[in-house]
Every structure is written in C-alpha cells, then in structure tokens.
Design a protein around this motif. Structure first.
Motif, PDB file in Angstrom:
ATOM      1  N   SER A  34       0.806  -1.227   0.000  1.00  0.00           N
ATOM      2  CA  SER A  34       0.000   0.000   0.000  1.00  0.00           C
ATOM      3  C   SER A  34       0.838   1.276   0.000  1.00  0.00           C
ATOM      4  CB  SER A  34      -0.954   0.003   1.193  1.00  0.00           C
ATOM      5  OG  SER A  34      -0.221  -0.053   2.404  1.00  0.00           O
ATOM      6  N   PHE A  35       2.168   1.130   0.154  1.00  0.00           N
ATOM      7  CA  PHE A  35       3.069   2.279   0.090  1.00  0.00           C
ATOM      8  C   PHE A  35       3.759   2.389  -1.269  1.00  0.00           C
ATOM      9  CE2 PHE A  35       2.866   0.968   4.543  1.00  0.00           C
ATOM     10  CZ  PHE A  35       2.373   2.147   5.103  1.00  0.00           C
ATOM     11  N   GLY A  36       3.448   1.454  -2.174  1.00  0.00           N
ATOM     12  CA  GLY A  36       3.998   1.492  -3.515  1.00  0.00           C
ATOM     13  C   GLY A  36       5.321   0.771  -3.680  1.00  0.00           C
ATOM     14  N   PHE A  37       5.709  -0.053  -2.704  1.00  0.00           N
ATOM     15  CA  PHE A  37       6.960  -0.800  -2.795  1.00  0.00           C
ATOM     16  C   PHE A  37       6.697  -2.240  -3.214  1.00  0.00           C
ATOM     17  CE2 PHE A  37       7.975   2.592   0.227  1.00  0.00           C
ATOM     18  CZ  PHE A  37       9.127   3.097  -0.351  1.00  0.00           C
ATOM     19  N   VAL A  38       7.600  -2.792  -4.032  1.00  0.00           N
ATOM     20  CA  VAL A  38       7.490  -4.187  -4.449  1.00  0.00           C
ATOM     21  C   VAL A  38       7.595  -5.063  -3.209  1.00  0.00           C
ATOM     22  CG1 VAL A  38       8.562  -6.022  -5.802  1.00  0.00           C
ATOM     23  CG2 VAL A  38       8.404  -3.720  -6.734  1.00  0.00           C
ATOM     24  N   LYS A  63      -0.241   2.765  -7.922  1.00  0.00           N
ATOM     25  CA  LYS A  63       0.627   2.870  -9.092  1.00  0.00           C
ATOM     26  C   LYS A  63       1.408   4.181  -9.064  1.00  0.00           C
ATOM     27  CE  LYS A  63       0.577   2.375 -14.101  1.00  0.00           C
ATOM     28  NZ  LYS A  63      -0.252   2.158 -15.286  1.00  0.00           N
ATOM     29  N   LEU A  64       0.780   5.262  -8.639  1.00  0.00           N
ATOM     30  CA  LEU A  64       1.462   6.551  -8.521  1.00  0.00           C
ATOM     31  C   LEU A  64       2.567   6.475  -7.467  1.00  0.00           C
ATOM     32  CD1 LEU A  64       1.642   9.514  -9.349  1.00  0.00           C
ATOM     33  CD2 LEU A  64      -0.097  10.021  -7.644  1.00  0.00           C
ATOM     34  N   SER A  67       5.425   4.460  -8.903  1.00  0.00           N
ATOM     35  CA  SER A  67       6.203   5.234  -9.874  1.00  0.00           C
ATOM     36  C   SER A  67       7.168   6.192  -9.181  1.00  0.00           C
ATOM     37  CB  SER A  67       5.266   6.030 -10.787  1.00  0.00           C
ATOM     38  OG  SER A  67       4.471   5.164 -11.548  1.00  0.00           O
ATOM     39  N   ASN A  68       6.767   6.732  -8.033  1.00  0.00           N
ATOM     40  CA  ASN A  68       7.625   7.659  -7.297  1.00  0.00           C
ATOM     41  C   ASN A  68       8.714   6.944  -6.509  1.00  0.00           C
ATOM     42  OD1 ASN A  68       6.421  10.067  -8.135  1.00  0.00           O
ATOM     43  ND2 ASN A  68       4.802   9.849  -6.633  1.00  0.00           N
ATOM     44  N   ASN A  69       8.566   5.638  -6.288  1.00  0.00           N
ATOM     45  CA  ASN A  69       9.553   4.874  -5.524  1.00  0.00           C
ATOM     46  C   ASN A  69      10.632   4.244  -6.397  1.00  0.00           C
ATOM     47  OD1 ASN A  69       8.327   5.360  -3.056  1.00  0.00           O
ATOM     48  ND2 ASN A  69       6.958   3.617  -3.251  1.00  0.00           N
TER      49      ASN A  69
END
Length: 70
Positions: A34-38, A63-64, A67-69
């Motif tokens: 949920s923080f955008g990390f794999v 996804k946003l 993309s920022n990570n």
C-alpha cells in the motif's frame, strides 16, 4: 503492465503487476504494498480468481506511489 487487484478468497487480495501466465493456469503477480513498494511475487491459480479490477481508484493511487519509488 497493468496494475490489478486479484481476489482469490474472501480473506485475501493482492495488488500488483501481472508478470506472466504459466501454461494458461497460473498468474505470476509482482505484488506492490500500500506504500507502492514491491513486496515479492505471488502465484495465483487462474481458476481461484473471483474478481479482477484493473486501474481502479485504489490501484491508480498505488501505481502513482510505485512510480515515485522507482
């Protein structure tokens, strides 16, 4: 790559990117938290999929973040 949510049970869902389909039976998902990390890979039996959402509001937010990570 499309981001998606797969619900394979009422208790667990996964969000991530579909990486491949093995022998038309198994989907390999690169999970994203949920923080955008794999967050690893998940192998899901196609027959176990009850619901699929592609690029919904929650998925677009993750996804946003993803993309920022990068």
């Amino acid at each position: 790559m499309k981001q998606l949510v797969l619900l394979d049970s009422e208790e667990y869902s996964t969000t991530g990117f579909a990486k491949e389909i093995i022998e038309n039976e198994t989907v390999v998902i690169s999970e994203v938290d949920s923080f955008g990390f794999v967050d690893g890979k998940r192998f899901i039996d196609i027959e176990a999929i009850e619901h699929l959402t592609i690029n919904g509001e929650e998925e677009q937010d993750i996804k946003l973040l993803f993309s920022n990570n990068i």
